[in-house]
Motif scaffolding. Sequence first.
Motif, PDB file in Angstrom:
ATOM      1  N   UNK A  71      -5.752  17.926  -9.997  1.00  0.00           N
ATOM      2  CA  UNK A  71      -6.104  18.370  -8.645  1.00  0.00           C
ATOM      3  C   UNK A  71      -7.482  17.902  -8.205  1.00  0.00           C
ATOM      4  N   UNK A  72      -8.466  17.887  -9.115  1.00  0.00           N
ATOM      5  CA  UNK A  72      -9.819  17.506  -8.714  1.00  0.00           C
ATOM      6  C   UNK A  72      -9.854  16.077  -8.167  1.00  0.00           C
ATOM      7  N   UNK A  73      -9.192  15.177  -8.875  1.00  0.00           N
ATOM      8  CA  UNK A  73      -9.150  13.798  -8.400  1.00  0.00           C
ATOM      9  C   UNK A  73      -8.325  13.650  -7.135  1.00  0.00           C
ATOM     10  N   UNK A  74      -7.177  14.317  -7.107  1.00  0.00           N
ATOM     11  CA  UNK A  74      -6.301  14.232  -5.931  1.00  0.00           C
ATOM     12  C   UNK A  74      -7.005  14.775  -4.686  1.00  0.00           C
ATOM     13  N   UNK A  75      -7.665  15.931  -4.835  1.00  0.00           N
ATOM     14  CA  UNK A  75      -8.341  16.537  -3.692  1.00  0.00           C
ATOM     15  C   UNK A  75      -9.546  15.712  -3.270  1.00  0.00           C
ATOM     16  N   UNK A  76     -10.220  15.089  -4.235  1.00  0.00           N
ATOM     17  CA  UNK A  76     -11.366  14.235  -3.900  1.00  0.00           C
ATOM     18  C   UNK A  76     -10.939  13.120  -2.957  1.00  0.00           C
ATOM     19  N   UNK A  77      -9.807  12.504  -3.244  1.00  0.00           N
ATOM     20  CA  UNK A  77      -9.321  11.423  -2.380  1.00  0.00           C
ATOM     21  C   UNK A  77      -8.830  11.988  -1.049  1.00  0.00           C
ATOM     22  N   UNK A  78      -8.123  13.117  -1.087  1.00  0.00           N
ATOM     23  CA  UNK A  78      -7.577  13.703   0.140  1.00  0.00           C
ATOM     24  C   UNK A  78      -8.676  14.071   1.133  1.00  0.00           C
ATOM     25  N   UNK A  79      -9.855  14.437   0.632  1.00  0.00           N
ATOM     26  CA  UNK A  79     -10.947  14.865   1.503  1.00  0.00           C
ATOM     27  C   UNK A  79     -12.002  13.774   1.714  1.00  0.00           C
ATOM     28  N   UNK A  80     -11.755  12.584   1.184  1.00  0.00           N
ATOM     29  CA  UNK A  80     -12.702  11.480   1.355  1.00  0.00           C
ATOM     30  C   UNK A  80     -12.617  10.916   2.774  1.00  0.00           C
ATOM     31  N   UNK A  81     -13.643  10.193   3.169  1.00  0.00           N
ATOM     32  CA  UNK A  81     -13.616   9.512   4.463  1.00  0.00           C
ATOM     33  C   UNK A  81     -12.487   8.489   4.469  1.00  0.00           C
ATOM     34  N   UNK A  82     -11.598   8.538   5.455  1.00  0.00           N
ATOM     35  CA  UNK A  82     -10.436   7.633   5.463  1.00  0.00           C
ATOM     36  C   UNK A  82     -10.776   6.245   5.977  1.00  0.00           C
ATOM     37  N   UNK A  83     -11.632   5.537   5.250  1.00  0.00           N
ATOM     38  CA  UNK A  83     -12.088   4.227   5.693  1.00  0.00           C
ATOM     39  C   UNK A  83     -11.543   3.087   4.841  1.00  0.00           C
ATOM     40  N   UNK A  84     -10.666   3.425   3.873  1.00  0.00           N
ATOM     41  CA  UNK A  84     -10.088   2.392   3.032  1.00  0.00           C
ATOM     42  C   UNK A  84     -10.904   2.065   1.803  1.00  0.00           C
ATOM     43  N   UNK A  85     -11.999   2.774   1.585  1.00  0.00           N
ATOM     44  CA  UNK A  85     -12.856   2.482   0.436  1.00  0.00           C
ATOM     45  C   UNK A  85     -12.698   3.486  -0.704  1.00  0.00           C
ATOM     46  N   UNK A  86     -11.898   4.518  -0.486  1.00  0.00           N
ATOM     47  CA  UNK A  86     -11.568   5.472  -1.540  1.00  0.00           C
ATOM     48  C   UNK A  86     -10.049   5.575  -1.612  1.00  0.00           C
ATOM     49  N   UNK A  87      -9.484   5.120  -2.731  1.00  0.00           N
ATOM     50  CA  UNK A  87      -8.037   5.110  -2.916  1.00  0.00           C
ATOM     51  C   UNK A  87      -7.678   5.870  -4.184  1.00  0.00           C
ATOM     52  N   UNK A 252       6.278   6.517 -12.497  1.00  0.00           N
ATOM     53  CA  UNK A 252       6.150   5.576 -11.394  1.00  0.00           C
ATOM     54  C   UNK A 252       4.719   5.676 -10.863  1.00  0.00           C
ATOM     55  N   UNK A 253       4.250   4.573 -10.307  1.00  0.00           N
ATOM     56  CA  UNK A 253       2.858   4.482  -9.883  1.00  0.00           C
ATOM     57  C   UNK A 253       2.778   4.020  -8.429  1.00  0.00           C
ATOM     58  N   UNK A 254       1.876   4.636  -7.686  1.00  0.00           N
ATOM     59  CA  UNK A 254       1.676   4.242  -6.301  1.00  0.00           C
ATOM     60  C   UNK A 254       0.227   4.414  -5.901  1.00  0.00           C
ATOM     61  N   UNK A 255      -0.189   3.703  -4.871  1.00  0.00           N
ATOM     62  CA  UNK A 255      -1.564   3.779  -4.370  1.00  0.00           C
ATOM     63  C   UNK A 255      -1.546   4.499  -3.023  1.00  0.00           C
ATOM     64  N   UNK A 256      -2.436   5.484  -2.912  1.00  0.00           N
ATOM     65  CA  UNK A 256      -2.552   6.299  -1.708  1.00  0.00           C
ATOM     66  C   UNK A 256      -3.995   6.282  -1.225  1.00  0.00           C
ATOM     67  N   UNK A 257      -4.178   6.626   0.048  1.00  0.00           N
ATOM     68  CA  UNK A 257      -5.503   6.833   0.603  1.00  0.00           C
ATOM     69  C   UNK A 257      -5.512   8.137   1.370  1.00  0.00           C
ATOM     70  N   UNK A 258      -6.678   8.632   1.736  1.00  0.00           N
ATOM     71  CA  UNK A 258      -6.731   9.848   2.552  1.00  0.00           C
ATOM     72  C   UNK A 258      -6.073   9.620   3.910  1.00  0.00           C
ATOM     73  N   UNK A 259      -5.544  10.671   4.488  1.00  0.00           N
ATOM     74  CA  UNK A 259      -4.864  10.554   5.775  1.00  0.00           C
ATOM     75  C   UNK A 259      -5.805   9.993   6.825  1.00  0.00           C
ATOM     76  N   UNK A 260      -5.337   8.973   7.529  1.00  0.00           N
ATOM     77  CA  UNK A 260      -6.124   8.405   8.608  1.00  0.00           C
ATOM     78  C   UNK A 260      -6.755   7.068   8.305  1.00  0.00           C
ATOM     79  N   UNK A 261      -6.347   6.420   7.202  1.00  0.00           N
ATOM     80  CA  UNK A 261      -6.861   5.077   6.903  1.00  0.00           C
ATOM     81  C   UNK A 261      -6.484   4.140   8.058  1.00  0.00           C
ATOM     82  N   UNK A 262      -7.417   3.346   8.566  1.00  0.00           N
ATOM     83  CA  UNK A 262      -7.102   2.446   9.686  1.00  0.00           C
ATOM     84  C   UNK A 262      -5.901   1.560   9.369  1.00  0.00           C
ATOM     85  N   UNK A 263      -5.008   1.368  10.328  1.00  0.00           N
ATOM     86  CA  UNK A 263      -3.815   0.540  10.085  1.00  0.00           C
ATOM     87  C   UNK A 263      -4.143  -0.846   9.537  1.00  0.00           C
ATOM     88  N   UNK A 264      -5.232  -1.439  10.001  1.00  0.00           N
ATOM     89  CA  UNK A 264      -5.594  -2.768   9.519  1.00  0.00           C
ATOM     90  C   UNK A 264      -5.933  -2.745   8.038  1.00  0.00           C
TER      91      UNK A 264
END
Length: 324
Positions: A71-87, A252-264
Amino acid sequence: MRASALIAAAALAAALSSAFAQVYPDRPIRLVVAFVPGGATDTMARQILGELSQAVGQPVVIENRPGANGYLGWNHVATATPDGYTLLMAENALAMSQALFRDKATGFDPLKQYDAIAHVASSPMALVVANSVKANTVAELVALAKAGPQKMNYASAGIGSVTHLVMEVFRDGVGMDAVHVPYKGGGQAVADVVAGHIPVTFASTQVAKGLVDGGKLRAIAVTSAGRSPALPEIPTLNEAGVTHADVDLRFWYGIFGPKGVPPAAKAKLERAVQTVMTDATVRGRLAKLDITPEFAPGPALQAKLAAEIRNWSAFVDAKQIKPE
């Protein structure tokens, strides 16, 4: 007037997105793993780190943030700035934890708090035992567990982790009692089995292979449909006569980012993952560890996560498995 304003706003958004795409990324990207080094997810991330850095044009740095069963890692990413630099490099523990905890206390919901970037790969698991355990087959392990004056212990990467719930599926299938001993990550759990402190655990085949080949522990079954190229002499659960609930027992493995990562940024990251997972050198490296590259775009990963949460929730509810 309103229509022209909307058109102007859309044009501005498109221009900003295009400008962002031209400069992103302009600094290193953090790829968070929610468990300690040495576990399955950490191992998977490190297998593609160099090529992923080349594909995005900036260093991709792994950041291990273990704790609270992920949870600590998951929540850290979920609450990070959604700029594409924290995945986040995540695994099916993300779905299993939701199935077990439903996160009533925290309100954490990966379906609502993450942008799915890309599905990466999958790999089977191996049922492994310490060298001191006098069992070379599933049948012998089950008989040993039933014969002992005390219940057998088993190690996992934590409550709600992949290794926890896969073992619960296995135990249900063979009728074996065992006491769960959760750790802070798969690396620590496997280390204690190697040391002989705990008799049995499940591990990814990429983690198990080197230890089995080195004689540090024994594998007695794998969770794949067919035999694992990494451990070709080890029977599948099906060959061992194990029937189990209708859930996927592979990683299974997948890469996620915080909600709101710019579409580009999402588009560039998705293309980078596709480039890496179709690279012949990467595929050859992963094949030796029985990791199957399975690139899929963000929407497919989002749908997979939703399906996994439903399927594991059904198993947890049917077997009345409770958080410990």
